[in-house]
Design a protein around this motif. Structure first.
Motif, PDB file in Angstrom:
ATOM      1  N   GLY A  71       0.793  -1.210   0.000  1.00  0.00           N
ATOM      2  CA  GLY A  71       0.000   0.000   0.000  1.00  0.00           C
ATOM      3  C   GLY A  71       0.832   1.269   0.000  1.00  0.00           C
ATOM      4  O   GLY A  71       2.067   1.245  -0.076  1.00  0.00           O
ATOM      5  N   TYR A  72       0.118   2.385   0.079  1.00  0.00           N
ATOM      6  CA  TYR A  72       0.701   3.728   0.052  1.00  0.00           C
ATOM      7  C   TYR A  72       0.097   4.559   1.182  1.00  0.00           C
ATOM      8  O   TYR A  72      -1.104   4.471   1.455  1.00  0.00           O
ATOM      9  N   MET A  73       0.937   5.360   1.847  1.00  0.00           N
ATOM     10  CA  MET A  73       0.474   6.284   2.877  1.00  0.00           C
ATOM     11  C   MET A  73       0.951   7.698   2.541  1.00  0.00           C
ATOM     12  O   MET A  73       2.109   7.891   2.152  1.00  0.00           O
ATOM     13  N   LEU A  74       0.080   8.659   2.745  1.00  0.00           N
ATOM     14  CA  LEU A  74       0.432  10.076   2.667  1.00  0.00           C
ATOM     15  C   LEU A  74       0.352  10.632   4.080  1.00  0.00           C
ATOM     16  O   LEU A  74      -0.717  10.664   4.686  1.00  0.00           O
ATOM     17  N   ASN A  75       1.500  11.058   4.609  1.00  0.00           N
ATOM     18  CA  ASN A  75       1.595  11.546   5.980  1.00  0.00           C
ATOM     19  C   ASN A  75       1.880  13.042   5.929  1.00  0.00           C
ATOM     20  O   ASN A  75       2.917  13.467   5.399  1.00  0.00           O
ATOM     21  N   VAL A  76       0.971  13.857   6.489  1.00  0.00           N
ATOM     22  CA  VAL A  76       1.132  15.310   6.460  1.00  0.00           C
ATOM     23  C   VAL A  76       1.224  15.826   7.894  1.00  0.00           C
ATOM     24  O   VAL A  76       0.207  16.005   8.574  1.00  0.00           O
ATOM     25  N   PRO A  77       2.448  16.081   8.403  1.00  0.00           N
ATOM     26  CA  PRO A  77       2.607  16.586   9.776  1.00  0.00           C
ATOM     27  C   PRO A  77       2.115  18.026   9.897  1.00  0.00           C
ATOM     28  O   PRO A  77       2.090  18.790   8.915  1.00  0.00           O
TER      29      PRO A  77
END
Length: 259
Positions: A71-77
């Motif tokens: 899978g793919y994750m988009l992490n936006v702090p």
């Protein structure tokens, strides 16, 4: 250069946070599932908004014993200091899970390899832009009719941490002749310093209301063991090289709609 590693331990104050997730699980064909979820995290003892995380995954259950996923994750702090989002992080992962069963009990081991790319400006003398991690999770679960309590223990291995060589006189980083300088008495040898930087324990319960609606409620406990490099962006001065260790706890709730 007479190379030596000088590292200082720093004990972190215990901290608690929260995770709230909403997701969907689409059964494409028997054994093949597509999942999508959105998660909001809070930290600093529940007082600060920490990040948004979007995850898209595909899993295939080969038989009752083996399951594969990617899978793919988009992490936006989010920075509570500036009140703005930071540059996002992009993550790809692949995992394999093996399960053994004894009645209603299930015992599983999952290995996940993940690659994380940090977008935007950063100091690459402190941290790799492309971080590699291996997560190993051992889990036990009791599959009740409506409630499935579980517990797991997980190790997170940072595979390409920076390796630092430095001259240190006990107080300052120095030249070969022992004199203090603004020019580094150190160098970044490589990003091959693999070590375990998280020890995670978790207890929770999966609540299945019907074939479409489920809720996962859990508590996480992370043992933090990070090696932190603080250097200037040109790589000419090492300000500090520390090992931060402590405890981070977290409450989590995740709702999933299945179809």
């Amino acid at each position: 250069m007479g190379a030596a590693i000088a590292q200082t331990d720093i004990a972190l104050d215990p901290e608690f946070g929260a995770r709230v997730s909403v997701g969907m699980d689409w059964k494409i064909v028997r054994g093949l599932h597509l999942t999508l979820s959105e998660q909001v995290r809070f930290d600093n003892n529940f007082s600060d908004f920490d990040r948004l995380q979007t995850q898209l995954g595909l899993s295939y259950k080969v038989n009752p014993y083996f399951k594969f996923g990617a899978g793919y994750m988009l992490n936006v702090p989010f920075s509570s200091g500036s009140g703005a989002f930071k540059s996002p992080r992009h993550r790809l992962y692949a995992d394999v899970k093996g399960t053994a069963r004894a009645g209603k009990w299930a015992f599983s081991l999952k290995e996940r390899f993940q690659w994380t790319y940090r977008q935007g400006d950063m100091n690459e003398y402190q941290y790799p832009r492309n971080a590699l991690t291996l997560k190993s999770r051992l889990m036990v679960k009791y599959n009740g009719r409506k409630a499935a309590p579980y517990a797991y223990f997980e190790l997170r291995n940072f595979l390409n941490a920076p390796v630092i060589y430095a001259n240190f006189d006990g107080t300052n980083y120095v030249n070969d002749d022992g004199s203090a300088t603004d020019v580094a008495g150190w160098f970044l040898h490589s990003f091959k310093g693999g070590y375990v930087n998280r020890y995670r324990g978790c207890v929770g319960v999966d609540l299945k209301f019907n074939k479409h609606n489920a809720l996962d409620v859990y508590f996480l406990a992370d043992g933090v063991n990070d090696k932190v490099v603080d250097a200037n962006s040109s790589g000419t001065k090492l300000k500090s090289y520390t090992r931060e260790h402590g405890f981070v706890g977290g409450l989590g709730v995740e709702y999933t709609f299945s179809f």
